[in-house]
Scaffold this motif. Sequence first.
Motif, short mmCIF file in Angstrom:
data_model
loop_
_atom_site.label_atom_id
_atom_site.label_comp_id
_atom_site.label_asym_id
_atom_site.label_seq_id
_atom_site.Cartn_x
_atom_site.Cartn_y
_atom_site.Cartn_z
N ASN A 339 7.63 -3.78 3.23
CA ASN A 339 8.81 -3.16 2.62
C ASN A 339 9.24 -3.90 1.36
N ASP A 340 9.24 -5.24 1.43
CA ASP A 340 9.67 -6.02 0.27
C ASP A 340 8.71 -5.83 -0.92
N SER A 342 6.46 -3.45 -1.42
CA SER A 342 6.31 -2.06 -1.87
C SER A 342 7.40 -1.65 -2.85
N LYS A 343 8.50 -2.40 -2.88
CA LYS A 343 9.54 -2.10 -3.86
C LYS A 343 9.02 -2.34 -5.28
N SER A 345 5.28 -2.30 -6.00
CA SER A 345 4.24 -1.27 -6.07
C SER A 345 3.34 -1.35 -4.86
#
Length: 696
Positions: A339-340, A342-343, A345
């Motif tokens: 989650n971290d 993917s913020k 890319s």
Amino acid sequence: MKGALALTFMSAYAALLVGSAIAAVTWTATPFNPASVPLAVRTPYLSAWLPQGSGTALNAAWPTFWTGSILGWAGFVKVDGTTFNFLGVPNVAGVTFQKAVQKSAKFTSTQSIFVLSAGPVDLTVTFLSPVEPTDLVKQSLPFSYVSLSAASTDGRAHSVQLYTDISAEWVSGDNSLGVNWSTTTGSTLVHQVQLQNPARYTEINDHTQYGSAYYATTNRAGTTFQTGPDVTLRAQFVNNGKLLNTQDTNFRAISDNWPVFAFAHDLGSITGASTPVVISVGHARDPAVQYIIANNGRQDRSLFFFSQFATARDAIISFTNDFANALSRANAFDTKVQNDASKISADYAAIVALSIRQALGATEITISKNSDGSFNTNDVLVFMKEISSDGNTNTVDVIFPAWPVLLYTNPALGKFLLAGLFEYQATGQYPNKWSVHDLGAHYPQAIGHNDGNDEAMPVEESGNMLIMALSYTQKTGDTSLIAKYTSLLDQWTQFLITDSLIPANQISTDDFAGPLANQTNLAIKGIIGIKAMSQIASLLGDTARASNYSSIASSFVTRWQTLALSSDKKHLTLSYGNSASWGLSYNLYADKLLKTNLFPASIYQMQTAWYKTVAQPFGVPLDTRHTYTKSDWEIWTAGIMTDNAARDLFISSVRKWAADGLSSQPLGDWYETTNGNPQGFRARPVVGGHLALLIL
């Protein structure tokens, strides 16, 4: 990081391919197909990988140690009487079996998950190397899991038996040496194997030469075990679907009829997914590290988990029985990282997931003993092996690029890594006025350099120590480190004042590129180091010193700008006065990390525009002396870009290199930007630097 030594690994590259069937990927790969898949990666000596290349299935190569030497690890599944090989490439004369067909491969921050089809049954093979950085006992356990779950794919019931073994290759880098072994029974079955003549604190071919390998499983109904020659045990399972619960007592050399240590599990008749069969593998030794103390004394240090377990056998039993909880914690950790990252890319999330086990797998958490023999859990030191470049212990300029993974997962681990360096130099035994390069030439000995003849990187290491000490303090609010070692930090700052604005001819962390005078990027690090000491002094209430160092750093930046720009003012130079030269100015990252704001925005904007014009197919070169680059420094440079297009250029280049299939070695960090070929380094902890964007 003696890069010259790494060149010897180029010749070893071909050896890494031995036993691999390099082919195109025929399975679903998520998020991509890496050069080598981490299987059991927890410590410098528990480091098992699947050499993947451009498409090697789990049953198309032997797992290997990070160096490329084979670690015998075999697996079979028997379905309705037909045997399929799913792990390793065992050759069993006189018996027939088929190859399971790999359907998918996936990696996360803690797991590598394979699904293989064995006739009407799918077998899910999950390799879990826990990452538990905030639990020092759990993070110090030198063990990993493999879990096996079978499921019918046609809705019908099927008879399923499973088999796995490891060989004695897990205990030495020399297969001609003699080993002995034992198996203990009870609610947990534990195989233990070790050298007949161990040698404490020594290595052969980067394998430790003392301690024991362990292979353990829960002794549930239908579980059998056996030790003996590889061909004998594997044939026994292929022919009978079970083992004999017997132990070979003919102790011998690793390569003499290849003794293996096996388990078989009869799952009975299955339709839905079976309850996972859990097996633990690892290597433990005690003591783990030898550390230098005052008056050239030596201290034996043990892995932290011994403070809770009397023996490594007790520890692996507890570890084996904790699988369900460990998997739950791992899934939560994986989700947070995903989650971290993917913020930023999807490409970035993939790079980070591949980097974490490798980075932390180069470290070990240790404690000392009190005078009464009890463990002193208040005396924690972490040690890091400089894997694949020269094997040093706690190399400052290897800890520095790895630093982001520590700040992200648990800054205290960073404090414990630095503490050993600080403690040694505070004894006064190291004679130079700058920071030491490392704590020992050969892991796992951290016996210092009392002669002062360590690899000299005066500005590099002094700046690194100041930057890391401040960043730890800022992240945690804990001033104990900077308060205890203020005089050392100030000593290094004094040196930087004399030698960082116009650095003398010296090497930096990228020592394989050779020494150079007047390095623009090295000067950046030194100036930020001075400013870091200003902030440290401020945090400790020393306003006069804080003001003095702050003004020096600011004046240095002003003078640096007149020296460091190319004549056309389009980019920073590699070295002062050479307008045709340039390089990755990754040391500016510390200005962002520490929020020191020393360098004007125009510098960042200029570099952002410049790098877009000089990118090669696989990234931006390290500097104009060569076309190779370093992936850690590319991601650090991504962190100083003023627009997302430039940032993503660096990220996508690193992801492209990691997935290019031109290597079959654990993730490297030094590669050629023109064609994506590896340049020698592998499995190094510096890939922890790939988390740099997560801590800004």
